[in-house]
Scaffold this active site. Structure first.
Site, PDB file in Angstrom:
ATOM      1  N   CYS A  23     -11.613  -0.330  14.363  1.00 23.42           N
ATOM      2  CA  CYS A  23     -12.903  -0.885  13.950  1.00 23.42           C
ATOM      3  C   CYS A  23     -13.846  -0.964  15.144  1.00 23.42           C
ATOM      4  CB  CYS A  23     -12.719  -2.260  13.324  1.00 23.42           C
ATOM      5  SG  CYS A  23     -14.279  -3.002  12.767  1.00 23.42           S
ATOM      6  N   ASP A  72      -2.511   2.123   6.814  1.00 21.29           N
ATOM      7  CA  ASP A  72      -1.889   1.555   5.618  1.00 21.29           C
ATOM      8  C   ASP A  72      -1.691   0.050   5.757  1.00 21.29           C
ATOM      9  OD1 ASP A  72      -1.800   4.093   4.541  1.00 21.29           O
ATOM     10  OD2 ASP A  72       0.252   4.474   5.209  1.00 21.29           O
ATOM     11  N   CYS A 129     -13.169  -7.855   9.840  1.00 20.69           N
ATOM     12  CA  CYS A 129     -14.586  -8.235   9.733  1.00 20.69           C
ATOM     13  C   CYS A 129     -15.230  -7.784   8.439  1.00 20.69           C
ATOM     14  CB  CYS A 129     -15.366  -7.676  10.922  1.00 20.69           C
ATOM     15  SG  CYS A 129     -15.403  -5.857  10.979  1.00 20.69           S
ATOM     16  N   CYS A 166     -12.581  -2.811   6.931  1.00 22.09           N
ATOM     17  CA  CYS A 166     -11.822  -3.497   7.979  1.00 22.09           C
ATOM     18  C   CYS A 166     -11.328  -4.841   7.454  1.00 22.09           C
ATOM     19  CB  CYS A 166     -12.695  -3.694   9.213  1.00 22.09           C
ATOM     20  SG  CYS A 166     -11.872  -4.599  10.549  1.00 22.09           S
ATOM     21  N   CYS A 212     -15.350  -5.047  15.292  1.00 22.94           N
ATOM     22  CA  CYS A 212     -14.588  -6.201  15.803  1.00 22.94           C
ATOM     23  C   CYS A 212     -13.451  -5.802  16.723  1.00 22.94           C
ATOM     24  CB  CYS A 212     -14.056  -7.036  14.641  1.00 22.94           C
ATOM     25  SG  CYS A 212     -12.794  -6.181  13.641  1.00 22.94           S
ATOM     26  N   GLU A 227      -1.464  -1.525  -5.825  1.00 24.70           N
ATOM     27  CA  GLU A 227      -2.681  -0.761  -6.115  1.00 24.70           C
ATOM     28  C   GLU A 227      -2.687  -0.324  -7.579  1.00 24.70           C
ATOM     29  OE1 GLU A 227      -3.846   1.982  -2.588  1.00 24.70           O
ATOM     30  OE2 GLU A 227      -1.666   1.833  -2.579  1.00 24.70           O
ATOM     31  N   ASP A 230       0.867  -1.183   0.000  1.00 25.54           N
ATOM     32  CA  ASP A 230       0.000   0.000   0.000  1.00 25.54           C
ATOM     33  C   ASP A 230       0.897   1.225   0.000  1.00 25.54           C
ATOM     34  OD1 ASP A 230      -2.842   1.223   0.516  1.00 25.54           O
ATOM     35  OD2 ASP A 230      -1.514   2.186   1.973  1.00 25.54           O
TER      36      ASP A 230
END
Length: 389
Positions: free
Chosen positions: A348, A358, A333, A330, A351, A278, A194
């Site tokens: 998150c 990143d 989850c 996320c 979860c 990406e 990333d």
């Protein structure tokens, strides 16, 4: 029944030339001859089209060269093959222009006349016009030029291009080779990258690759050199010297960025069988004027290009993943957790997963890449790996 001939590829080797003062003058004269001929070809096409609605083709202009050489002494200073290549460059410039006009969506860019100093290379497209040696190259009508031959040619030399760059001369020899079918050992390891601006990239394991910021490092020296250049009178020797200083700083930045991309790409390709990146639209991202300089300095597109061709040569897999929602979703989850660009931590509420933004995006990229590619780490057919790239 004889076996079919093996497929060949082109590999380029670049040598630094050290011409004598007389040879440097001859090289500069050859460039000037090619520049003037380029402008003549371009003017002929433009005038004929305005008068008759048609323009001379590449072959028509190439066939006109012998007659032109009898009329113009300056054309006889350069090798005939180099002059023919000028006609080919004009043809390619117009082909690219018409392609852009037909495609639309970008500026067409009609071929422009080359001003003095804006034509920096000439090509000898056949081996008979040049020869390579252990300590240099022999160029038609110029002679034997000393060079740093850091490695032998990997195959038969096909073309040679002489380029002038910031007062230095280089010879780029394109060779035709039969690739050896030698791939890197199969690796089951996978990684996702990333990219960012705080760090150049973050992997799915949390490893961070530092952003070297080559332009930012040298921008103060560049600004100082540009201020000195602006104070020099136009056309004076002082201004020419100061312009070389500015060009040298830009060259240094480019060389460092190029080396960084190759070093990081080689490290990743040697270790991982599948590399997820990406699929960014960088041209659109640089329209953000607040981030354009930093995005250009990071050179994500250059890194991806280098990584892709090194991976193909080594039999690795590079998967370009659409980056939509990879930072918002996320990785634990799969719920969407909206966050602004300034929020650098993924927390998150569903979860309870807490980790770097990143790092979370890299985990999502890897999951998407495995889903897109099916989890394999070796392509069915891979080009050859050439050591040293």
């Amino acid at each position: 029944m004889s076996a079919p001939p093996a497929a060949t590829v082109r590999v380029a080797v670049k040598y630094r030339l050290y011409p004598t003062r007389a040879q440097a003058t001859q090289l500069a004269q050859t460039l000037e001859t090619c520049r003037r001929l380029y402008n003549r070809f371009l003017a002929e096409r433009k005038a004929n089209y305005e008068q008759t609605g048609t323009a001379p083709s590449y072959y028509n202009q190439k066939r006109a060269l012998p007659a032109w050489k009898t009329e113009s002494e300056w054309l006889r200073r350069a090798n005939a093959q180099a002059l023919q290549d000028v006609a080919l460059r004009v043809e390619r410039a117009f082909a690219a222009f018409f392609r852009r006009v037909k495609a639309g969506g970008e500026k067409a860019g009609y071929p422009r006349f080359k001003g003095q100093g804006w034509y920096d290379s000439f090509t000898l497209p056949q081996e008979g016009a040049f020869r390579t040696h252990n300590d240099g190259v022999t160029l038609s009508k110029i002679g034997r030029v000393r060079a740093v031959v850091h490695r032998p040619l990997p195959g038969r030399a096909k073309t040679l291009t002489v380029r002038r760059q910031n007062g230095k001369w280089y010879a780029c020899v394109a060779c035709e080779v039969v690739p050896a079918q030698k791939l890197l050992p199969v690796s089951a390891e996978r990684v996702a990258l990333d990219v960012g601006l705080t760090h150049f990239a973050t992997t799915d394991t949390g490893e961070r690759i530092a952003n070297p910021r080559f332009f930012r490092t040298d921008q103060h020296a560049l600004a100082k050199a540009q201020r000195r250049l602006a104070k020099g009178g136009k056309g004076t020797p002082t201004r020419r010297r100061r312009r070389k200083v500015v060009a040298r700083i830009h060259e240094r930045i480019r060389n460092r960025r190029h080396d960084f991309a190759h070093q990081q790409a080689r490290r990743l390709v040697n270790r991982y069988g599948l590399i997820a990146v990406e699929d960014l639209h960088v041209a659109g991202m640089v329209r953000n004027h607040a981030l354009a300089k930093s995005i250009s300095d990071a050179a994500w597109s250059q890194f991806r290009t280098v990584l892709t061709y090194k991976a193909e040569s080594a039999g690795r897999v590079v998967v370009a993943v659409p980056p939509a929602y990879t930072s918002q979703r996320c990785s634990g989850c799969q719920e969407l957790v909206p966050k602004t660009l300034s929020e650098r931590v993924h927390a998150c509420p569903h979860c309870g997963l807490l980790l770097d933004r990143d790092h979370n995006a890299a985990l999502n990229l890897l999951a998407l890449a495995v889903g897109l590619h099916g989890g394999g780490t070796q392509p069915t057919e891979a080009p050859a790996f050439r050591p040293g790239e």
